[in-house]
Design an enzyme around this catalytic site. Structure first.
Site, PDB file in Angstrom:
ATOM      1  N   HIS A 114      -9.907   5.533   9.981  1.00 16.88           N
ATOM      2  CA  HIS A 114      -9.273   4.248   9.770  1.00 16.88           C
ATOM      3  C   HIS A 114      -7.533   4.668  10.313  1.00 16.88           C
ATOM      4  O   HIS A 114      -7.187   3.445  10.181  1.00 16.88           O
ATOM      5  CB  HIS A 114      -9.314   3.871   8.295  1.00 16.88           C
ATOM      6  CG  HIS A 114      -8.704   2.824   7.833  1.00 16.88           C
ATOM      7  ND1 HIS A 114      -9.349   1.519   8.233  1.00 16.88           N
ATOM      8  CD2 HIS A 114      -7.337   2.997   7.023  1.00 16.88           C
ATOM      9  CE1 HIS A 114      -8.160   0.369   7.423  1.00 16.88           C
ATOM     10  NE2 HIS A 114      -7.604   1.911   7.203  1.00 16.88           N
ATOM     11  N   VAL A 151       1.283   5.063   6.054  1.00 14.16           N
ATOM     12  CA  VAL A 151       0.233   5.149   6.368  1.00 14.16           C
ATOM     13  C   VAL A 151      -0.077   6.517   6.434  1.00 14.16           C
ATOM     14  O   VAL A 151      -0.199   7.703   7.577  1.00 14.16           O
ATOM     15  CB  VAL A 151      -0.151   4.727   7.683  1.00 14.16           C
ATOM     16  CG1 VAL A 151      -1.805   4.242   7.765  1.00 14.16           C
ATOM     17  CG2 VAL A 151      -0.210   3.498   7.754  1.00 14.16           C
ATOM     18  N   THR A 189     -11.206   9.183   7.265  1.00 18.73           N
ATOM     19  CA  THR A 189     -12.196   8.972   8.839  1.00 18.73           C
ATOM     20  C   THR A 189     -10.856   8.466   9.793  1.00 18.73           C
ATOM     21  O   THR A 189      -9.786   8.514   9.456  1.00 18.73           O
ATOM     22  CB  THR A 189     -12.585   7.038   7.983  1.00 18.73           C
ATOM     23  OG1 THR A 189     -11.088   6.813   7.474  1.00 18.73           O
ATOM     24  CG2 THR A 189     -13.239   7.856   6.515  1.00 18.73           C
ATOM     25  N   PHE A 213      10.932  -0.958  13.787  1.00 17.85           N
ATOM     26  CA  PHE A 213       9.361   0.404  12.772  1.00 17.85           C
ATOM     27  C   PHE A 213      10.309   1.622  12.198  1.00 17.85           C
ATOM     28  O   PHE A 213      10.429   2.293  12.304  1.00 17.85           O
ATOM     29  CB  PHE A 213       8.684   1.184  14.102  1.00 17.85           C
ATOM     30  CG  PHE A 213       7.796   1.357  14.095  1.00 17.85           C
ATOM     31  CD1 PHE A 213       6.342   0.845  13.786  1.00 17.85           C
ATOM     32  CD2 PHE A 213       7.825   2.738  13.499  1.00 17.85           C
ATOM     33  CE1 PHE A 213       5.088   1.717  13.775  1.00 17.85           C
ATOM     34  CE2 PHE A 213       6.636   3.549  13.043  1.00 17.85           C
ATOM     35  CZ  PHE A 213       5.231   2.691  13.366  1.00 17.85           C
ATOM     36  N   TRP A 221       1.124  -0.938  -0.449  1.00 15.51           N
ATOM     37  CA  TRP A 221      -0.053  -0.381  -0.146  1.00 15.51           C
ATOM     38  C   TRP A 221       0.912   2.042  -0.326  1.00 15.51           C
ATOM     39  O   TRP A 221       2.061   1.337   0.702  1.00 15.51           O
ATOM     40  CB  TRP A 221      -1.021  -0.135   1.328  1.00 15.51           C
ATOM     41  CG  TRP A 221      -1.717   1.216   0.998  1.00 15.51           C
ATOM     42  CD1 TRP A 221      -2.308   2.371   1.843  1.00 15.51           C
ATOM     43  CD2 TRP A 221      -4.018   0.970   0.464  1.00 15.51           C
ATOM     44  NE1 TRP A 221      -3.236   3.061   1.735  1.00 15.51           N
ATOM     45  CE2 TRP A 221      -3.798   1.706   0.560  1.00 15.51           C
ATOM     46  CE3 TRP A 221      -3.478  -0.004  -0.719  1.00 15.51           C
ATOM     47  CZ2 TRP A 221      -5.264   2.256   0.254  1.00 15.51           C
ATOM     48  CZ3 TRP A 221      -5.434   0.445  -1.160  1.00 15.51           C
ATOM     49  CH2 TRP A 221      -6.191   1.066  -0.389  1.00 15.51           C
ATOM     50  N   SER A 245      -0.051  -2.164   5.267  1.00 15.66           N
ATOM     51  CA  SER A 245       1.098  -1.749   6.994  1.00 15.66           C
ATOM     52  C   SER A 245       0.369  -2.713   7.937  1.00 15.66           C
ATOM     53  O   SER A 245       0.986  -3.330   8.745  1.00 15.66           O
ATOM     54  CB  SER A 245       0.839  -0.323   7.198  1.00 15.66           C
ATOM     55  OG  SER A 245       1.505   0.490   6.335  1.00 15.66           O
ATOM     56  N   PHE A 246      -1.380  -3.115   7.674  1.00 18.25           N
ATOM     57  CA  PHE A 246      -1.216  -3.393   9.038  1.00 18.25           C
ATOM     58  C   PHE A 246      -0.786  -4.956   8.727  1.00 18.25           C
ATOM     59  O   PHE A 246      -0.537  -5.914  10.620  1.00 18.25           O
ATOM     60  CB  PHE A 246      -2.807  -3.608   9.229  1.00 18.25           C
ATOM     61  CG  PHE A 246      -3.937  -4.174  10.282  1.00 18.25           C
ATOM     62  CD1 PHE A 246      -3.899  -2.895  10.859  1.00 18.25           C
ATOM     63  CD2 PHE A 246      -4.170  -5.549  11.153  1.00 18.25           C
ATOM     64  CE1 PHE A 246      -4.324  -3.751  12.561  1.00 18.25           C
ATOM     65  CE2 PHE A 246      -4.091  -5.521  11.993  1.00 18.25           C
ATOM     66  CZ  PHE A 246      -4.816  -4.620  13.001  1.00 18.25           C
ATOM     67  N   GLU A 247      -0.874  -5.657   8.046  1.00 18.06           N
ATOM     68  CA  GLU A 247      -0.460  -6.908   8.083  1.00 18.06           C
ATOM     69  C   GLU A 247       1.527  -6.970   7.648  1.00 18.06           C
ATOM     70  O   GLU A 247       1.905  -8.700   7.436  1.00 18.06           O
ATOM     71  CB  GLU A 247      -0.882  -7.516   6.006  1.00 18.06           C
ATOM     72  CG  GLU A 247      -2.300  -7.448   6.148  1.00 18.06           C
ATOM     73  CD  GLU A 247      -2.356  -6.470   5.802  1.00 18.06           C
ATOM     74  OE1 GLU A 247      -3.823  -6.419   6.020  1.00 18.06           O
ATOM     75  OE2 GLU A 247      -2.294  -5.740   5.226  1.00 18.06           O
ATOM     76  N   ARG A 266       9.886  11.994   2.951  1.00 12.99           N
ATOM     77  CA  ARG A 266      11.093  10.754   3.538  1.00 12.99           C
ATOM     78  C   ARG A 266      11.073   9.888   3.668  1.00 12.99           C
ATOM     79  O   ARG A 266      11.200   8.516   4.268  1.00 12.99           O
ATOM     80  CB  ARG A 266      10.104  10.735   5.358  1.00 12.99           C
ATOM     81  CG  ARG A 266      10.105  12.577   6.342  1.00 12.99           C
ATOM     82  CD  ARG A 266       8.969  12.251   7.317  1.00 12.99           C
ATOM     83  NE  ARG A 266       8.550  13.267   7.913  1.00 12.99           N
ATOM     84  CZ  ARG A 266       8.446  14.418   7.154  1.00 12.99           C
ATOM     85  NH1 ARG A 266       8.300  14.532   6.325  1.00 12.99           N
ATOM     86  NH2 ARG A 266       9.176  15.753   7.849  1.00 12.99           N
TER      87      ARG A 266
END
Length: 190
Positions: free
Chosen positions: A97, A90, A95, A122, A31, A65-67, A136
Site C-alpha cells: 500500500h 505516508v 504491505t 510537494f 492521516w 495523502s492520496f486525496e 522531519r
C-alpha cells in the site's frame, strides 16, 4: 540520508523574494495528523515570517495523502492562489500500500504541475518509520513544511516574473535569488 546533516527549517530571509502580495493554499492530509500538523505549522509560520498576511493563506484538509491531488486541483481551480503546498505523511507498513500511495501522490502532483500554470509544492513525507517523520516535522532535522513554504514563495515569484516582459537574468545568484534585467538579452542563433 539527504537530511542527515541539514536542518530543514533554516533559511535566509534576505534571499527570499518579497511574498507580501502572494496568496497561498495549503492542502493538509488528516492521516498521520500529528506529523501533518507539525508540517503545516512549519509552513504557516515560514509564510507569515516572510510577510505573507495570514488572511492570504488558505487551508483545506483532506482525509489522506492520496486525496491531496484532488484537494490541490480544486484549490487551483477555485481559490486564485499563487502556489499550493500539499502536506502529507505516508509511513512504510507491511504491505505494498505504501508504494502505491507514494507513487500515485507523486505522479498526481507532478501532473498538476505539468497541466496548470500554478506551482504545487510537494511536502509529503515518505518515511520508513514514525521517528523519521517526527524528525522531519519539527524534530532534530527541522521542518520539511518550512522548506516547502520557502519553495512555494520562490516558485510563486518565478511564475510572477515569467508572466512579465522582463527575462530572468542568468545565472542565478549563489543564494538562489533571481535578478530581472531591465532590457531583453539577445539570444544566440536568432
Amino acid at each position: 540520508m539527504a537530511t542527515e546533516n541539514k536542518n530543514l527549517s533554516e533559511y535566509d530571509k534576505n534571499t527570499i523574494p518579497n511574498a507580501k502580495d502572494f496568496r497561498f493554499g495549503i492542502v493538509v492530509s488528516e492521516w498521520n495528523e500529528t506529523i501533518t500538523e507539525g508540517l503545516y505549522n512549519g509552513a504557516f509560520d515560514a509564510l507569515v515570517d516572510c510577510d505573507v498576511p495570514q488572511q492570504q493563506i488558505i487551508r483545506w484538509n483532506v482525509p489522506g495523502s492520496f486525496e491531496l491531488i484532488y484537494g490541490a486541483k480544486k484549490m487551483l481551480q477555485t481559490q486564485n492562489v499563487d502556489a499550493v503546498i500539499v502536506i502529507g505523511c505516508v509511513i512504510q507498513g507491511e504491505t505494498k500500500h505504501f508504494d502505491f500511495v507514494c507513487e500515485g501522490v507523486t505522479q498526481g502532483i507532478k501532473d498538476l504541475n505539468v497541466q496548470t500554470d500554478i506551482p504545487v509544492i510537494f511536502c509529503v513525507l515518505t518515511d520508513n518509520n514514525m521517528q523519521q517523520s517526527i524528525d522531519r516535522s519539527g524534530g532534530i532535522h527541522g521542518n520539511k513544511g518550512t522548506e516547502a513554504a520557502i519553495a512555494a514563495i520562490k516558485m510563486a515569484y518565478i511564475r510572477q516574473q515569467a508572466s512579465m516582459s522582463h527575462p530572468f537574468h542568468q545565472p542565478l545568484l549563489s543564494s538562489g535569488a533571481l535578478q530581472i534585467e531591465d532590457k531583453p538579452r539577445k539570444i544566440e542563433n536568432e
